[in-house]
Design an enzyme around this catalytic site. Sequence first.
Site, PDB file in Angstrom:
ATOM      1  N   GLU A 113       0.849  -1.204   0.000  1.00  0.00           N
ATOM      2  CA  GLU A 113       0.000   0.000   0.000  1.00  0.00           C
ATOM      3  C   GLU A 113       0.889   1.261   0.000  1.00  0.00           C
TER       4      GLU A 113
ATOM      5  N   LYS B 257      -8.996   2.593  -2.692  1.00  0.00           N
ATOM      6  CA  LYS B 257      -9.302   1.894  -1.432  1.00  0.00           C
ATOM      7  C   LYS B 257     -10.709   2.277  -0.985  1.00  0.00           C
TER       8      LYS B 257
ATOM      9  N   CYS C 296      -5.381  -3.000   1.826  1.00  0.00           N
ATOM     10  CA  CYS C 296      -5.317  -3.208   3.272  1.00  0.00           C
ATOM     11  C   CYS C 296      -6.683  -3.344   3.945  1.00  0.00           C
TER      12      CYS C 296
ATOM     13  N   GLY D 233      22.106   6.118  28.726  1.00  0.00           N
ATOM     14  CA  GLY D 233      22.620   5.972  30.090  1.00  0.00           C
ATOM     15  C   GLY D 233      22.566   4.512  30.482  1.00  0.00           C
ATOM     16  N   LEU D 234      23.700   3.976  30.947  1.00  0.00           N
ATOM     17  CA  LEU D 234      23.760   2.561  31.391  1.00  0.00           C
ATOM     18  C   LEU D 234      23.857   2.559  32.908  1.00  0.00           C
TER      19      LEU D 234
ATOM     20  N   GLY E 106      23.219  -0.164  34.932  1.00  0.00           N
ATOM     21  CA  GLY E 106      23.334  -1.474  35.568  1.00  0.00           C
ATOM     22  C   GLY E 106      21.962  -2.066  35.839  1.00  0.00           C
TER      23      GLY E 106
ATOM     24  N   ILE F  95      17.938  -3.230  34.392  1.00  0.00           N
ATOM     25  CA  ILE F  95      17.543  -4.153  33.329  1.00  0.00           C
ATOM     26  C   ILE F  95      16.998  -3.414  32.093  1.00  0.00           C
TER      27      ILE F  95
ATOM     28  N   SER G 140      17.879  -0.371  30.816  1.00  0.00           N
ATOM     29  CA  SER G 140      18.953   0.150  29.964  1.00  0.00           C
ATOM     30  C   SER G 140      19.771  -1.006  29.370  1.00  0.00           C
TER      31      SER G 140
ATOM     32  N   ASN H  36      14.889  14.013  41.589  1.00  0.00           N
ATOM     33  CA  ASN H  36      14.797  14.246  40.154  1.00  0.00           C
ATOM     34  C   ASN H  36      15.987  15.021  39.601  1.00  0.00           C
TER      35      ASN H  36
ATOM     36  N   GLU I 236       6.347   1.818  33.520  1.00  0.00           N
ATOM     37  CA  GLU I 236       6.764   3.107  34.076  1.00  0.00           C
ATOM     38  C   GLU I 236       6.042   4.264  33.379  1.00  0.00           C
TER      39      GLU I 236
HETATM   40  N1  LIG Z   1      14.192   9.588  37.005  1.00  0.00           N
HETATM   41  C1  LIG Z   1      14.241   8.330  37.193  1.00  0.00           C
HETATM   42  O1  LIG Z   1      15.211   7.700  36.828  1.00  0.00           O
HETATM   43  C2  LIG Z   1      13.105   7.651  37.820  1.00  0.00           C
HETATM   44  C3  LIG Z   1      12.989   6.342  37.624  1.00  0.00           C
HETATM   45  C4  LIG Z   1      11.940   5.686  38.228  1.00  0.00           C
HETATM   46  C5  LIG Z   1      11.048   6.375  38.980  1.00  0.00           C
HETATM   47  N2  LIG Z   1      11.190   7.651  39.164  1.00  0.00           N
HETATM   48  C6  LIG Z   1      10.181   8.273  39.972  1.00  0.00           C
HETATM   49  O2  LIG Z   1       9.365   9.054  39.145  1.00  0.00           O
HETATM   50  C7  LIG Z   1       8.828  10.114  39.912  1.00  0.00           C
HETATM   51  C8  LIG Z   1       9.148  11.404  39.240  1.00  0.00           C
HETATM   52  O3  LIG Z   1       8.665  12.477  40.026  1.00  0.00           O
HETATM   53  P1  LIG Z   1       7.509  13.478  39.544  1.00  0.00           P
HETATM   54  O4  LIG Z   1       6.539  12.788  38.702  1.00  0.00           O
HETATM   55  O5  LIG Z   1       6.995  14.184  40.736  1.00  0.00           O
HETATM   56  O6  LIG Z   1       8.429  14.511  38.735  1.00  0.00           O
HETATM   57  P2  LIG Z   1       8.349  15.166  37.309  1.00  0.00           P
HETATM   58  O7  LIG Z   1       9.219  16.370  37.373  1.00  0.00           O
HETATM   59  O8  LIG Z   1       8.691  14.166  36.269  1.00  0.00           O
HETATM   60  O9  LIG Z   1       6.828  15.584  37.133  1.00  0.00           O
HETATM   61  C9  LIG Z   1       6.280  16.499  38.053  1.00  0.00           C
HETATM   62  C10 LIG Z   1       6.226  17.898  37.447  1.00  0.00           C
HETATM   63  O10 LIG Z   1       5.370  17.868  36.319  1.00  0.00           O
HETATM   64  C11 LIG Z   1       4.688  19.079  36.173  1.00  0.00           C
HETATM   65  N3  LIG Z   1       3.255  18.788  35.966  1.00  0.00           N
HETATM   66  C12 LIG Z   1       2.391  18.197  36.834  1.00  0.00           C
HETATM   67  N4  LIG Z   1       1.170  18.103  36.264  1.00  0.00           N
HETATM   68  C13 LIG Z   1       1.261  18.646  35.040  1.00  0.00           C
HETATM   69  C14 LIG Z   1       0.355  18.862  33.967  1.00  0.00           C
HETATM   70  N5  LIG Z   1      -0.918  18.482  34.021  1.00  0.00           N
HETATM   71  N6  LIG Z   1       0.811  19.460  32.839  1.00  0.00           N
HETATM   72  C15 LIG Z   1       2.110  19.812  32.731  1.00  0.00           C
HETATM   73  N7  LIG Z   1       3.006  19.659  33.722  1.00  0.00           N
HETATM   74  C16 LIG Z   1       2.589  19.080  34.844  1.00  0.00           C
HETATM   75  C17 LIG Z   1       4.944  19.902  37.426  1.00  0.00           C
HETATM   76  O11 LIG Z   1       5.829  20.909  37.025  1.00  0.00           O
HETATM   77  C18 LIG Z   1       5.621  18.922  38.368  1.00  0.00           C
HETATM   78  O12 LIG Z   1       6.635  19.553  39.130  1.00  0.00           O
HETATM   79  C19 LIG Z   1       9.456  10.002  41.299  1.00  0.00           C
HETATM   80  O13 LIG Z   1       8.559   9.338  42.132  1.00  0.00           O
HETATM   81  C20 LIG Z   1      10.699   9.176  41.045  1.00  0.00           C
HETATM   82  O14 LIG Z   1      11.133   8.448  42.174  1.00  0.00           O
HETATM   83  C21 LIG Z   1      12.171   8.331  38.557  1.00  0.00           C
HETATM   84  N1  LIG Z   2      23.812   5.515  37.418  1.00  0.00           N
HETATM   85  C1  LIG Z   2      23.357   5.708  36.191  1.00  0.00           C
HETATM   86  N2  LIG Z   2      24.218   5.788  35.170  1.00  0.00           N
HETATM   87  C2  LIG Z   2      23.757   5.954  33.911  1.00  0.00           C
HETATM   88  N3  LIG Z   2      22.482   6.070  33.591  1.00  0.00           N
HETATM   89  C3  LIG Z   2      21.588   5.989  34.589  1.00  0.00           C
HETATM   90  C4  LIG Z   2      21.964   5.808  35.911  1.00  0.00           C
HETATM   91  N4  LIG Z   2      20.838   5.763  36.651  1.00  0.00           N
HETATM   92  C5  LIG Z   2      19.826   5.902  35.811  1.00  0.00           C
HETATM   93  N5  LIG Z   2      20.250   6.036  34.548  1.00  0.00           N
HETATM   94  C6  LIG Z   2      19.467   6.195  33.318  1.00  0.00           C
HETATM   95  O1  LIG Z   2      18.135   6.546  33.666  1.00  0.00           O
HETATM   96  C7  LIG Z   2      17.253   5.484  33.309  1.00  0.00           C
HETATM   97  C8  LIG Z   2      16.176   5.328  34.348  1.00  0.00           C
HETATM   98  O2  LIG Z   2      16.751   4.863  35.513  1.00  0.00           O
HETATM   99  P1  LIG Z   2      15.978   4.018  36.603  1.00  0.00           P
HETATM  100  O3  LIG Z   2      17.017   3.160  37.220  1.00  0.00           O
HETATM  101  O4  LIG Z   2      14.880   3.264  35.935  1.00  0.00           O
HETATM  102  O5  LIG Z   2      15.477   5.025  37.511  1.00  0.00           O
HETATM  103  C9  LIG Z   2      18.155   4.264  33.147  1.00  0.00           C
HETATM  104  O6  LIG Z   2      17.600   3.308  32.272  1.00  0.00           O
HETATM  105  C10 LIG Z   2      19.401   4.875  32.574  1.00  0.00           C
HETATM  106  O7  LIG Z   2      19.293   5.111  31.208  1.00  0.00           O
HETATM  107  N1  LIG Z   3      -6.825  -3.058  10.008  1.00  0.00           N
HETATM  108  C1  LIG Z   3      -5.706  -2.922   9.142  1.00  0.00           C
HETATM  109  C2  LIG Z   3      -5.652  -1.550   8.531  1.00  0.00           C
HETATM  110  C3  LIG Z   3      -4.426  -1.221   7.776  1.00  0.00           C
HETATM  111  C4  LIG Z   3      -4.631  -0.213   6.616  1.00  0.00           C
HETATM  112  O1  LIG Z   3      -5.700  -0.158   5.991  1.00  0.00           O
HETATM  113  O2  LIG Z   3      -3.649   0.486   6.329  1.00  0.00           O
HETATM  114  C5  LIG Z   3      -4.454  -3.342   9.838  1.00  0.00           C
HETATM  115  O3  LIG Z   3      -4.277  -3.132  11.022  1.00  0.00           O
HETATM  116  O4  LIG Z   3      -3.645  -3.938   9.229  1.00  0.00           O
HETATM  117  O1  LIG Z   4      16.177   1.764  33.942  1.00  0.00           O
HETATM  118  P1  LIG Z   4      17.180   0.833  34.475  1.00  0.00           P
HETATM  119  O2  LIG Z   4      18.045   0.299  33.439  1.00  0.00           O
HETATM  120  O3  LIG Z   4      17.970   1.472  35.560  1.00  0.00           O
HETATM  121  O4  LIG Z   4      16.389  -0.416  35.075  1.00  0.00           O
HETATM  122  P2  LIG Z   4      15.668  -0.510  36.504  1.00  0.00           P
HETATM  123  O5  LIG Z   4      14.635   0.558  36.512  1.00  0.00           O
HETATM  124  O6  LIG Z   4      15.070  -1.869  36.558  1.00  0.00           O
HETATM  125  O7  LIG Z   4      16.688  -0.305  37.552  1.00  0.00           O
END
Ligand SMILES: NC(=O)c1ccc[n+]([C@@H]2O[C@H](COP(=O)([O-])OP(=O)(O)OC[C@H]3O[C@@H](n4cnc5c(N)ncnc54)[C@H](O)[C@@H]3O)[C@@H](O)[C@H]2O)c1
Ligand SMILES: Nc1ncnc2c1ncn2[C@@H]1O[C@H](COP(=O)(O)O)[C@@H](O)[C@H]1O
Ligand SMILES: N[C@@H](CCC(=O)O)C(=O)O
Ligand SMILES: O=P(O)(O)OP(=O)(O)O
Length: 576
Positions: free
Chosen positions: A41, A116, A152, A314-315, A317, A319, A321, A397, A426
């Site tokens: 297509e 189509k 399609c 970012g690596l 360690g 799963i 990444s 953050n 996530e």
């Molecule tokens: N960064 C990481 O690697 C990682 C990984 C896993 C989990 N986490 C977790 O993810 C969470 C991230 O924190 P978060 O969600 O508070 O931070 P965030 O900064 O990602 O999002 C919150 C911010 O989004 C904005 N916001 C809220 N509602 C909005 C809306 N409707 N429109 C536009 N903007 C809006 C506000 O400015 C607020 O400060 C934490 O709990 C952290 O532990 C982070």
């Molecule tokens: N220590 C780290 N080094 C490199 N990159 C990192 C590290 N920690 C986190 N990152 C990057 O962020 C994402 C999300 O991390 P979570 O462990 O899921 O919070 C991770 O995949 C890395 O790309």
């Molecule tokens: N249902 C079709 C539509 C695809 C199309 O027409 O492009 C599919 O998911 O394959």
């Molecule tokens: O994003 P990663 O690679 O840090 O994976 P995990 O969130 O499982 O630690």
Amino acid sequence: MKIAIAQLNPTIGDIFGNSNLILEAAKKAEVEGANLLLTPELSLIGYPPRDLLIDPSFIAAAGAQLQQLAQALPPKLAVIVGTAVPNANAVQLGGKSLFNSAVLLQNGAVKKVFHKRLLPTYDVFDEDRYFEPGENSNYFSIGEAKIGVTICEDLWNNEEFWGKRSYAGDPVSDLAKLGVDLVVNLSASPYCAGKRGVRSAMLQHSVIRCGIPIIYANQIGGNDDIIFDGSSFAVNRKSDLIQVLASFETDFAVLEYDAAKQDLVGSNQQNAAGIEAAPLSFYPAEGDAEIWAALVLGVRDYVRKCGFSKVVLGLSGGIDSALVATIASCAIGPENVLGVLMPSPYSSDHSVNDALELARNLGVAIELLPIGDLMKTYDRTLANLFVNTPFGIAEENIQSRIRGNLLMAISNKFGHLLLSTGNKSEMAVGYCTLYGDMNGGLAVISDVPKTRVYSLCRWLNYGSENIKNQAELGKEIIPVNIISKAPSAELKPGQIDQDSLPDYDVLDDILQRSIENHESAQQIIAAGHDEAVVKRVVKLVRQAEFKRRQAAPGLKISDRAFGTGWRMPIAKVSSY
Ligand SMILES: NC(=O)c1ccc[n+]([C@@H]2O[C@H](COP(=O)([O-])OP(=O)(O)OC[C@H]3O[C@@H](n4cnc5c(N)ncnc54)[C@H](O)[C@@H]3O)[C@@H](O)[C@H]2O)c1
Ligand SMILES: Nc1ncnc2c1ncn2[C@@H]1O[C@H](COP(=O)(O)O)[C@@H](O)[C@H]1O
Ligand SMILES: N[C@@H](CCC(=O)O)C(=O)O
Ligand SMILES: O=P(O)(O)OP(=O)(O)O
């Protein structure tokens, strides 16, 4: 009569390049004695072309290239090319200005144009926005054989198969009533896990229903978030699958239409000794192998079609990444992948060691950029403003944002594409940081639930045959500790994901039911999940919409991904 299928990988907008792909396939078809060549297509302009279709110069260029292609093709071969064709009546009679068409080229000219009829306008599809539906049944003849042409979605309104009817028309049964001998279909059907089996079952059912053999020619390739798997096939009059083309690779095949038997004969139906072969099936098999191949193709084509050659990530360690780095190594070669280790004072020792071991196994380059000093500078700079406030999400953050900033600096400096690593679980609940770990140009696993991340990594270690395996390495590709340790963001001491989230098998089941199966909270609770957990998860999903809207495009592997097919309002009442 011999019919060739060119399972092509067109690039959207590359009218000249796509035209050359069609020309090459036509030369091959001619050598193999084919009478008819099928292409996917919109093979000339690429699918989905989206708003390129509203650029008049694009449509004009496609029209001009179609004429040139017609003249360049082997004259005797009939070739069906997909392209957008202007609707001459749109100005006087209203309607959309284009048709999504299959154009039959032969003897240096356009011989027939088929439009189509059924235009999908759900999930990732938006065809009503651009196209007028065709009204006529489409067919033409080669010799004695009358060939029905569908595009399609024209094949997908099989009421008996689906148990419901989505459209007023059913092009296949209309063609059957007109007495065609064969139906061909030009497709651009996006991949999702398990879809190959659904397509073939649906078309086998259509053959039984209408009594006509069908040839299905699909495109392959990644285009932004959408992956096309190819997996073209043919079904004979007895509803046997008699030809299966490769999945996730370009391919080409020639089938025979036997006019005496009024049926199709596939070229991979018999083995070399002429003995009837085992029933055909798609390869790789459903499950991890299939999803893996889709993700590798998605990364490879996004990188290539956007003009990048290298990627950075970012690596940690962890799963996620680890999986993204492995997919990228396989997609574009480990020499084109840079892993950046950015330990903070909260990072465990094993996070660095595990990341180093993974990098060694894959053969990817690494850089070590500890972020402790940058964190102190942030703390000092914000000290007066944040005085007397407890350490919390804001400080957590900052670590993620420092890493996101460093990664973007590397991307800017060296022209590497930044891959983000968040998984679907996530992304669903907002467990990721805006302008932190969400930074990136392509979200490789944002449609892969965490439980699938684990199973893909286990499969990579113990089940895969086609990538560097344990035998070659002497051990697992993904270090065992990366799989066995508790997932953690490591943004504060001792933190693990399950401090804030339910176990991932519980979370993923709730998400699957809610997002893909459209079950209500009450239905999910009735299925046995804890009421408080379900209500919390559903609420988190709603609240995280603003984050997903700002996320990088993510490769779609499920029926319902957070991509172009997910269109949720952000500012809305909290009950939805
Ligand atoms: N960064 C990481 O690697 C990682 C990984 C896993 C989990 N986490 C977790 O993810 C969470 C991230 O924190 P978060 O969600 O508070 O931070 P965030 O900064 O990602 O999002 C919150 C911010 O989004 C904005 N916001 C809220 N509602 C909005 C809306 N409707 N429109 C536009 N903007 C809006 C506000 O400015 C607020 O400060 C934490 O709990 C952290 O532990 C982070
Ligand atoms: N220590 C780290 N080094 C490199 N990159 C990192 C590290 N920690 C986190 N990152 C990057 O962020 C994402 C999300 O991390 P979570 O462990 O899921 O919070 C991770 O995949 C890395 O790309
Ligand atoms: N249902 C079709 C539509 C695809 C199309 O027409 O492009 C599919 O998911 O394959
Ligand atoms: O994003 P990663 O690679 O840090 O994976 P995990 O969130 O499982 O630690």
